[in-house]
Design an enzyme around this catalytic site. Structure first.
Site, PDB file in Angstrom:
ATOM      1  N   ASP A 342      12.608  41.466  11.542  1.00 51.56           N
ATOM      2  CA  ASP A 342      11.761  42.562  11.999  1.00 51.56           C
ATOM      3  C   ASP A 342      12.308  43.833  11.342  1.00 51.56           C
ATOM      4  OD1 ASP A 342       9.925  44.037  13.649  1.00 51.56           O
ATOM      5  OD2 ASP A 342      11.662  44.631  14.839  1.00 51.56           O
ATOM      6  N   ASP A 531      14.942  42.633  17.670  1.00 53.73           N
ATOM      7  CA  ASP A 531      15.639  43.397  18.701  1.00 53.73           C
ATOM      8  C   ASP A 531      15.710  42.654  20.031  1.00 53.73           C
ATOM      9  OD1 ASP A 531      13.134  43.641  19.837  1.00 53.73           O
ATOM     10  OD2 ASP A 531      12.852  45.712  19.242  1.00 53.73           O
ATOM     11  N   ASP A 535      10.294  41.218  20.224  1.00 56.72           N
ATOM     12  CA  ASP A 535      10.203  40.044  19.358  1.00 56.72           C
ATOM     13  C   ASP A 535      10.578  38.747  20.060  1.00 56.72           C
ATOM     14  OD1 ASP A 535       9.540  41.531  16.946  1.00 56.72           O
ATOM     15  OD2 ASP A 535      11.580  42.293  17.049  1.00 56.72           O
TER      16      ASP A 535
END
Length: 640
Positions: A342, A531, A535
């Site tokens: 991410d 994180d 996610d």
């Protein structure tokens, strides 16, 4: 690293030392003057028998008891049984030879077998304790007492007795027992035990306080937000304590291997005794060879060293504040070759800032409308807009979150849209697309396009270095982001990732990871790093989910397989190197143990070695394998 011995371990060490000293003296005297012949007569063998038997029972009584207890429980074919049958058989062989008037053999070997076996077991326990020490240092993060305010006075109770909503007092030098919010006072907290960060964290009223941190400067009062068993420290400790329960494929294989291997070697020893003994009639010689065969066949080296290798790997990771939930994930990480990231908060710092507004002459109006729409959001982009506006936002608006697109704010007369280009397209609003790199937020009022705000994020200092290291390991690196193409391309080029996908909604990230997994090869392992909050679905769907900076996040600890407690990407290649080293050590131990044991088994069967070599082979292989396993504890971060 010092490991204190328990009372039981100290007694065992004394037994080993006393028995070893007595055995060396007895062996030296016996070999120099032959105690059996010096005693004289046909019963002369009884003198060395009783002397060696005293040493044997001193060092091996617990092995005999465990073997007998396991037999009663139906657990016959274990290492205690092998040691007991081999050593008692050696004594029986020596007695038989003595009765027949032959030179006594077997008494000294029987004592040596148990001496070296017990020494190996003690060393194995010491090695395990040393590995556990690196993990159990985390146990210090959870205090035994909480000072809770009740009826206007501070009462010391166990943290498990404190309820949500109660107020606890944390004095300077004390550990925080429970998660909560500071409601009185200001201080500096030492978070090193949780995150490895050397610098203290300054907190004031309204800031979150995590259990496991240490109050450094001033007394504070904290309102408890979570019960003891849900606190950060408890969840971390539970994760570490349960890590050993999740076995790797290799560990499970070794367990099954030992289950079939031990009966096989016992049967082989019986056949080695019966068939050649019946053919040659030399039962004593073949009994001795069968007993030697049993001694060296003990699978201690594999059964002990393989779990210890994984345990040491998990311990080494925890020392660097990398929590791995089980050896199965450590084994999988060693094979990981596709790393998906991410962007926000993982590859970048997540400290968004407004850099430009279009058109500039409508800056105040655009910021006011955007801040009004974003006032109820905790997203970093929303916070950056509110910070840039710097004034009181308009009230009375109903805020509706449109997932992955933006915010709709209405007060009955005015309708404000604030979000990305997909939000503008959904409502049919013509807008001026922003081509510059960064995250563009578009603002419209009552169906009319007002302007846009460009927000940029900064790449983490270590990102390019970490991505380069992963690429150097032969891995593919992929970045997934909701940012527009220009912003995504700039971050991708700066970080060095192999490829990227932009303009993704939260659900699109799961779809993209699903696509990567469906297209991977048989040997590919997909690892997603995020994180741990937004996610969580992707973390759970990937082969390995790694949460960044997961301290204090329930979603991080529950959804991920590995937690990097320190918000630093350098933990990722370090964890990968620890995993690869662990699997290398496991492979070395398996090959070395089987090769040496097979060689000595064959030599014992054909009579080219005696029981002494069998003893040295068995214990020596175990000790070398254990020492090899402990190398994992020495791995350090890459200095470059």
């Amino acid at each position: 690293m010092k490991v204190r011995l328990s009372k039981k371990e100290k007694i065992m060490l004394i037994r080993i030392c006393v028995s070893l000293g007595a055995f060396i003296v007895l062996l030296a005297v016996d070999k120099s003057i032959d105690l059996a012949s010096r005693a004289g007569g046909r019963l002369g063998f009884l003198l060395p028998l009783f002397l060696y038997l005293a040493v044997y029972l001193t060092i091996g009584c617990d092995v005999l008891l465990r073997a007998a207890r396991n037999i009663c429980r139906g657990q016959v074919l274990d290492e205690n049984f092998l040691m007991a049958i081999a050593t008692l058989g050696a004594f029986a062989l020596g007695i038989t030879r003595g009765v027949l008037g032959q030179s006594t053999e077997g008494f000294d070997e029987a004592c040596a077998v148990l001496l070296f076996y017990q020494a190996g077991e003690f060393f194995q326990r010491y090695a395990t304790d040393k590995s556990r020490k690196s993990i159990s240092s985390l146990m210090d993060i959870r205090p035994d007492v909480a000072n809770v305010l009740r009826n206007g006075a501070a009462v010391s109770v166990e943290p498990s007795e404190v309820k949500i909503g109660e107020t606890i007092i944390i004095n300077p030098g004390e550990k925080t027992p429970l998660d909560g919010v500071c409601i009185k006072g200001a201080t500096a907290l030492d978070t090193k035990a949780l995150t490895g960060e050397a610098l203290p964290r300054e907190i004031v009223e309204g800031d979150a306080v995590l259990s496991g941190t240490v109050n450094l400067t001033s007394q504070i009062e904290v309102r408890v937000e979570k019960e003891f068993y849900d606190s950060t420290a408890s969840k971390i400790l539970e994760l570490v304590e349960n890590a050993a329960d999740k076995k790797s494929k290799t560990e499970n294989f070794i367990t099954k291997f030992a289950r079939y291997y031990t009966p096989a070697v016992v049967l082989s020893a019986i056949l080695l005794l019966v068939i050649p003994g019946a053919v040659t009639g030399d039962w004593l010689t073949w009994t001795y060879r069968a007993l030697s065969f049993l001694v060296v066949s003990c699978p201690c080296a594999l059964v002990i060293s393989i779990p210890l290798s994984f345990f040491a790997g998990i311990g080494a990771s925890s020392r660097h504040h990398i929590l791995i939930k089980g050896s199965n994930y450590l084994e999988r990480l060693a094979k990981a070759n596709v790393f998906v990231f991410d962007k926000t908060g993982t590859l970048t710092k997540g400290n968004f800032a407004v850099t430009s507004i279009y058109p500039e002459e409508r800056r105040e109006e655009i910021l006011r409308l955007a801040a009004t729409a974003e006032q109820g959001s905790s997203h970093p982009i929303a916070k950056s807009i509110i910070a840039a506006y710097g004034k009181q936002t308009d009230g009375g608006y109903t805020l509706t979150d449109i997932s992955g697109k933006g915010i709709l704010a209405t007060d009955g007369q005015t309708e404000v849209l604030c979000g990305n280009e997909k939000l503008m397209q959904e409502y049919g609003i013509e807008y001026a697309a922003v081509a510059a790199a960064g995250t563009a937020v578009y603002v419209a009022r009552n169906g009319e396009y007002i302007g846009s705000i460009l927000i940029t994020d900064e790449l983490k200092d270590e990102t390019a270095e970490v991505i380069a290291e992963l690429n150097g390991m032969g891995a593919r690196t992929v970045m997934l982001t909701g940012d527009n193409e220009a912003a995504a391309r700039e971050i991708a080029e700066a970080s060095g990732v192999s490829r990227y996908k932009s303009s993704l909604l939260p659900a699109d990230k799961v779809t993209e990871v699903e696509r990567i997994i469906s297209q991977k090869g048989k040997r590919d392992v997909v690892c997603f790093t995020g994180d741990g909050i937004n996610d969580a679905p992707v973390l759970m769907r990937s082969d390995i989910g790694i949460a960044m900076g997961g301290v204090g996040s329930d979603a991080a600890i529950e959804a991920s397989d590995i937690v990097l407690m320190k918000d630093d990407l350098k933990g990722l290649p370090l964890a990968k190197r620890i995993a690869k080293k662990t699997m290398g050590i496991v492979f070395q131990n398996i090959v070395f143990s089987l090769a040496v044991k097979l060689t000595i088994l064959i030599l014992s069967a054909v009579g080219l070695t005696n029981m002494w070599i069998a003893v040295i082979g068995d214990v020596g292989v175990s000790v070398i394998a254990i020492l090899n396993s402990m190398r994992n504890l020495s791995i350090k971060p890459n200095k470059n």
